[in-house]
Structure formats: C-alpha cells, structure tokens
Design a protein around this motif. Sequence first.
Motif, PDB file in Angstrom:
ATOM      1  N   LEU A  73       0.835  -1.195   0.000  1.00  0.00           N
ATOM      2  CA  LEU A  73       0.000   0.000   0.000  1.00  0.00           C
ATOM      3  C   LEU A  73       0.874   1.250   0.000  1.00  0.00           C
ATOM      4  CD1 LEU A  73      -2.716  -0.921   2.673  1.00  0.00           C
ATOM      5  CD2 LEU A  73      -3.061  -0.751   0.211  1.00  0.00           C
ATOM      6  N   THR A  74       0.436   2.274  -0.723  1.00  0.00           N
ATOM      7  CA  THR A  74       1.108   3.562  -0.645  1.00  0.00           C
ATOM      8  C   THR A  74       0.740   4.235   0.679  1.00  0.00           C
ATOM      9  OG1 THR A  74      -0.705   4.776  -1.705  1.00  0.00           O
ATOM     10  CG2 THR A  74       0.948   3.774  -3.152  1.00  0.00           C
ATOM     11  N   ALA A  75       1.415   5.335   0.995  1.00  0.00           N
ATOM     12  CA  ALA A  75       1.129   6.051   2.239  1.00  0.00           C
ATOM     13  C   ALA A  75      -0.316   6.530   2.270  1.00  0.00           C
ATOM     14  CB  ALA A  75       2.093   7.227   2.404  1.00  0.00           C
ATOM     15  N   ASP A  76      -0.802   7.068   1.140  1.00  0.00           N
ATOM     16  CA  ASP A  76      -2.188   7.555   1.087  1.00  0.00           C
ATOM     17  C   ASP A  76      -3.178   6.405   1.216  1.00  0.00           C
ATOM     18  OD1 ASP A  76      -1.442  10.180   0.874  1.00  0.00           O
ATOM     19  OD2 ASP A  76      -1.648  10.276  -1.313  1.00  0.00           O
ATOM     20  N   GLU A  77      -2.906   5.292   0.544  1.00  0.00           N
ATOM     21  CA  GLU A  77      -3.806   4.145   0.624  1.00  0.00           C
ATOM     22  C   GLU A  77      -3.850   3.582   2.038  1.00  0.00           C
ATOM     23  OE1 GLU A  77      -3.368   2.379  -3.960  1.00  0.00           O
ATOM     24  OE2 GLU A  77      -2.086   1.640  -2.347  1.00  0.00           O
ATOM     25  N   SER A  78      -2.705   3.534   2.706  1.00  0.00           N
ATOM     26  CA  SER A  78      -2.666   3.047   4.084  1.00  0.00           C
ATOM     27  C   SER A  78      -3.520   3.914   4.993  1.00  0.00           C
ATOM     28  CB  SER A  78      -1.225   3.021   4.592  1.00  0.00           C
ATOM     29  OG  SER A  78      -0.438   2.108   3.855  1.00  0.00           O
ATOM     30  N   GLY A  96      -0.844  -0.437   7.256  1.00  0.00           N
ATOM     31  CA  GLY A  96      -0.046  -0.610   6.054  1.00  0.00           C
ATOM     32  C   GLY A  96      -0.206  -1.959   5.393  1.00  0.00           C
ATOM     33  N   ARG A 104      -2.554  -4.943   3.575  1.00  0.00           N
ATOM     34  CA  ARG A 104      -3.785  -5.053   2.781  1.00  0.00           C
ATOM     35  C   ARG A 104      -4.886  -5.696   3.632  1.00  0.00           C
ATOM     36  NH1 ARG A 104      -3.961  -2.706  -2.541  1.00  0.00           N
ATOM     37  NH2 ARG A 104      -1.808  -2.654  -3.285  1.00  0.00           N
ATOM     38  N   HIS A 127      -9.037  -0.964  -0.591  1.00  0.00           N
ATOM     39  CA  HIS A 127      -7.637  -1.174  -0.976  1.00  0.00           C
ATOM     40  C   HIS A 127      -7.137  -2.565  -0.577  1.00  0.00           C
ATOM     41  CE1 HIS A 127      -7.224   2.813  -2.488  1.00  0.00           C
ATOM     42  NE2 HIS A 127      -7.292   3.396  -1.308  1.00  0.00           N
ATOM     43  N   ILE A 140       4.222  -6.416  -9.194  1.00  0.00           N
ATOM     44  CA  ILE A 140       4.631  -5.019  -9.002  1.00  0.00           C
ATOM     45  C   ILE A 140       5.137  -4.426 -10.309  1.00  0.00           C
ATOM     46  CG2 ILE A 140       6.335  -3.533  -7.878  1.00  0.00           C
ATOM     47  CD1 ILE A 140       6.101  -5.301  -5.410  1.00  0.00           C
ATOM     48  N   GLN A 150       3.461  -1.368 -12.481  1.00  0.00           N
ATOM     49  CA  GLN A 150       4.244  -0.175 -12.805  1.00  0.00           C
ATOM     50  C   GLN A 150       4.128   0.164 -14.285  1.00  0.00           C
ATOM     51  OE1 GLN A 150       8.096  -1.354 -11.343  1.00  0.00           O
ATOM     52  NE2 GLN A 150       7.749  -0.501  -9.294  1.00  0.00           N
TER      53      GLN A 150
END
Length: 497
Positions: free
Chosen positions: A237-242, A261, A263, A294, A411, A415
Amino acid sequence: MALAVLKSRALSGMDAPEVTVEVHLAAGLPAFTLVGLPDTEVKEARDRVRAAIQNCQFDFPARRITVNLAPADLPKESGRFDLPIALGILIASGQLKANGLDQYEFAGELSLSGELRPVRGALAMCMRAGKSNRAFILPAASAAEAALAATAQVLPANALLDVCAHLAGTQTLAASAPHQAAVVDNYPDLADIKGQGLARRALEVAAAGGHSILFSGPPGTGKSMLAKRLPGILPPLTADESLQSAAVLSLAGSFAHARYGMRPFAAPHHSASVPALVGGGSTPRPGEISLAHHGVLFLDELPEFERRVLEALREPLENGVIRVSRAAQRVEFPASFQLVAAMNPCPCGYLGHSNGKCHCTPDQVARYRAKLSGPFLDRIDLMIEVPPLSDVELQGKPQGEPSNAVKDRVIKTRQRQLARQGKINALLDSKEIDTLCEPDSSGAVLLKQAISRLNLSARAYHRVLKVARTIADLGDSQNISGAHIAEAIQYRRGLGS
C-alpha cells in the motif's frame, strides 16, 4: 447565568463535521437536558458525566443544565461527547478556569470513575481537526491511531482530571508523536499450495490487473487457500492508501495499529445482510466492502449468499464507492476492493469429482448456479475451475513459486500500467479500452468467434480485453496477440463450460 463553549467532532460517513458543545447553567429546578439531535448513547452521557464529575471530587451543580450540540440538524452518536460535556459543566460552574479553549477539540467517553475510554473514528476526526489548526485532546488508547493523521497535534489523556490539569495550566499533556509501525509481511504464502497451476496463474493475472476472480470446484481443492494468498502477492500500500484504509477501519472501530499498512482481507459469512456487507444502519456505518478498501473481499460459498446481497455489490464493483441514503442523511463510503469468490459446482459439491459421490440432477445444478444472476457474473473478470488434486499431487510436497517471486512480477506489471495510463487495467473505461486494448488481427478474429459462441455481453467483451491487456503486460508485450486473447477467453468461459 454561565455559558461554556467547546469544540468536538461528529462522524458522517468518511467526514467528521465540527460540533460545537454549548453548556448553559441557569437558575431553576435541577435538570440535565441534552439537545441537538442526540441518539441514545449520547443521551446516556448525563449519567456517565454526573458520576465522573463526582468521582473526580468536583461538585455536580444542582442547577438547570442545558447542553446543545450544534448544528442541531446533524445526528450525534456514541459517547465521544462525554469529555467536552463534562468540561463544559466544570467551566460553566466556575470549578475549572480554562483559557484558550478555541485552540482545542475534545472527544472521549468517560467511565464512571472519570477515566477516558477510546472512541471510534479518532483518525477521521483528527484528519479534519488538522485543517482547523486545533490540537485534539483524546483518550490515550486512541492517540496512536489518531497520530497517524500527522496533520493535527494529538494530546492523549488518561482521565478527566488530566485534561482539567492541562487546561488549568498545572500540568501539560505531552503530544503524541506520529508513529507508524513497520509493516510485517506475514501473509500466507503461495508456496503452500499444491498443484493448481491454472488457478495460480489466474490469481497472478487477477493481482496484476486488479481483476475480480471466482473459483469453482469441489470441497478441499484449495479455493479458500488461494483466495487468502491474494493479499500477499499484491503491491504494498502507498502512504495515502494506508491512511485511507486505516480511516475506514477507524470508523468501524476495528483499527489495529499493528496491521497498519497491510492489505485488509474481509471474509464475511454467507449469512451477512445487505447493511452488513455494503454498509448502513439508522446511523450509517461502513460495511464489509468498505472495510476491504484497498484490499480483498472474499466471499466463500458464493451461492449461499442472499441474491439481493450479491446484487448490492454490482454498483461498488463498478464505481469503487457505496452511497448509503437514509431519511436523515446521505453518506458515501469508499469501496475500492478486489473481489475473490469461491463456490462449489453443485449443491452437494462433488460434481466432476472422481469419487463419484455427486447425485445432483442437472435441474438441481442449474437451479444452484442460477442463484448467481447474469449481471452479477458479468462483473467478474476471471472464472476458474479448481479440480481435485491427483494422488501424486496430494501426497507430494508443494512445488509452486513463493508469494515473493509472484509479487515481484505483479509489481513490475502494475508499474507498466501506471506509467502507460495512470491506473490499473481493471479501472479502464470503455474509451480507454478502445485505445489501449486493441488486439492484433489474429486476436480480433478469435475474439469475434468468442462473442458469438459464448454470447458475451458488451461488459463481458470489455472485461476480456482488459484481462488480455493484463496478460500482455505480464509478458512485457506492447501488443495484445491471439495468445493473450485466447488465455483471457479461457478465464471467461463461465461455470461448467
């Protein structure tokens, strides 16, 4: 006549609107009145606050007390207003001299002894408090969660007396430093799965493109094991998603700092109601699909869910949000989840099994599968049959790749998608599909045949193209070939085809 005004927060969906707590003391017969659309939990604050004040060695004023929670048309729930109400009574009665009240916001449930208990939605409240440039005084048990917002100063307190001492200037509450626990990758490993090469491949495709997937097969073939290993092959997870995921869990009171952090993985029982799954209630709360924001929503024994429960998933599967409307309010919860489902091929579960135990008639099998509507199945990208293991596979050791190896490919594939279109393939709209998912000549011919033979709807057609795009991305191919289309069609053949 005396008046005290303090600030707090309510919860309305993912929002935490400001609430002004006004406490007025006047002459007259002793009374304690709460106004401002409080629910039962808030009304019960009268007894908690009275006992807490007395047990903290303050005098509970024998006067006419009126507490107004403004705005009056906003529903108020839970015990979060106990702390500001108690402080307001002490300030209005002159027992507590407090300056700079406009610099703080308060929330906390009081025990009868005056200790502070944790509150639901602390993270969401502090995210909004930070925009108002106020410090938030909260129970110590909620401080670690609230400090994740990092936009507001969080002042944890253990009891009403601690808050009083801070406001009076005789003791200072130490600010809670933002602390994010290290993410521990303790997901179940794909290396534990025996056999099931096709199902493992489909799970990797689903993870790479964010696609929904349905496993069908007899009991004990590994469907649930596969589903539980999906979070372990998804990108971190990204920081915002977390933060978004933690905020939703905070609203439901199920946030665990140790799992920040990671899933989320929600697996509701098949007896779950519509409000339990998608959210609702007289005061709307997030359902299982929002708790899986998420993350992964796993529906085991899919046909055993009520049909109207599954139909309620159609909109959030498409839009990633769920809107809950009630007479008093309308709220919206995020619901960007990845659906994984599992089912048996027939009522007894053994259709196609080599043990020959199945005695279900074709009519019984058809009725069982008919519990899943066409529009709902249309929204599932991959449908995989998970056959029984052979004796050799069952008795041997697992031979498949571990989750980390698959995760690395996932991943890299995501990307490529983000670099090309700024989103994962599952989120492509029809216009983007026409631009980015055009197959070559051989793929176009194969797809045309599939449309007529499998009676694909427009939605199913688009989903085949999106899955084919993901398969091509996994192979680092710019073009979608016939082989990619063929594999995508294989995942779209349906149940028992």
